[in-house]
Design an enzyme around this catalytic site. Sequence first.
Site, short mmCIF file in Angstrom:
data_model
loop_
_atom_site.label_atom_id
_atom_site.label_comp_id
_atom_site.label_asym_id
_atom_site.label_seq_id
_atom_site.Cartn_x
_atom_site.Cartn_y
_atom_site.Cartn_z
N HIS A 105 0.87 -1.06 -0.03
CA HIS A 105 0.05 -0.05 0.03
C HIS A 105 0.95 1.34 0.19
CE1 HIS A 105 -3.44 2.75 1.22
NE2 HIS A 105 -2.60 3.35 1.83
N GLU A 106 1.85 1.24 0.89
CA GLU A 106 2.72 2.49 0.84
C GLU A 106 3.39 2.70 -0.42
OE1 GLU A 106 2.20 4.57 3.13
OE2 GLU A 106 1.14 3.35 4.27
N HIS A 109 1.64 4.34 -2.91
CA HIS A 109 1.63 6.04 -2.85
C HIS A 109 2.80 6.40 -3.63
CE1 HIS A 109 -1.67 6.73 0.01
NE2 HIS A 109 -1.34 6.09 0.96
#
Length: 236
Positions: A105-106, A109
Site C-alpha cells: 500500500h505504501e 503511494h
Amino acid sequence: MPYMGYYGIDMYYIVLVLPCVLFAFWAQSQVNGTFNRYSRVMSRRGLTGAQAAQAVLRANGVTGVSIEYVAGKLTDHFDPRTNTIRLSASVYQSTSVASIGVAAHEAGHAVQYAVGYSPIRLRNAIVPLTQVGATAAMPLILMGLVLNFGVLIKVGIIAFALSTVFQLVTLPVEINASRRALAAIGQTHMLDEDEYGMAKKTLTAAAMTYVAALAVSLAQLLRLLLIFGGRNRDDR
C-alpha cells in the site's frame, strides 16, 4: 441567544457526530484486529514487507525510491519530500500477509507520485492550509461566540471546512493506493490466492478508518453550520 440544545444538551452532536465517532472507534478496532490476525499468518514465499514494497515499485517501473525502517507500530508512510517509503518494525522485516499488504500500500503511494496521480498532489498541496485550518477553527469559533462577533465564527467554520476537504481528498487517494498495491501483488504473484484475500481484508479494514474520519469531519461541519444558522435566526 446562542444554541443550547434541549435542556443544555447538544442534540446536534448526539444525533450527527456521536454515531460517526462510534463508527470511527469501530473502524480503528477493526483495522487493529485484522492486522493482528493476519500478522500471524506468514506468507509461503517468505517475502518481507520491504521486499514486497520493492516488488511493487519494480512492477510499476518506479526507481529512485528508498525503503527505510521507522520506529512504532503501523507508522508506515511514504514521504514524498525525500521519496522514501518508511516501514514500521511490524512490517519492514516481517513476512506476514498483513505486512506485505501494508508495505505494498505504501509503495502504491510512491507509484501515485511517480505517475503524477492528481489527487495525491492536490492533497500534498493543501496540507499546510488544512493544518492551519484544523488548529485555528475551534479557537476562532469560541472567540466569535465570546465576543458575539459573527465574522470570526464564519472564518472558524471555513477553517474547519478546509480540514474536511483534506479528508475528502484523502479517501480516494488511500483507496487508489490499495488498488495499485493489490494489482501489483496479483501481477507479481508474491502471495497465493488465499493470502491475497487476507491482504485485501487488511487494506479494506484500513480504508474504513479513512471513511470514518471523513464521516466525523462532515458531521462536525454540518453541526457547526446548523448551530451557526440557528444563531443567525435567533439574532434577528
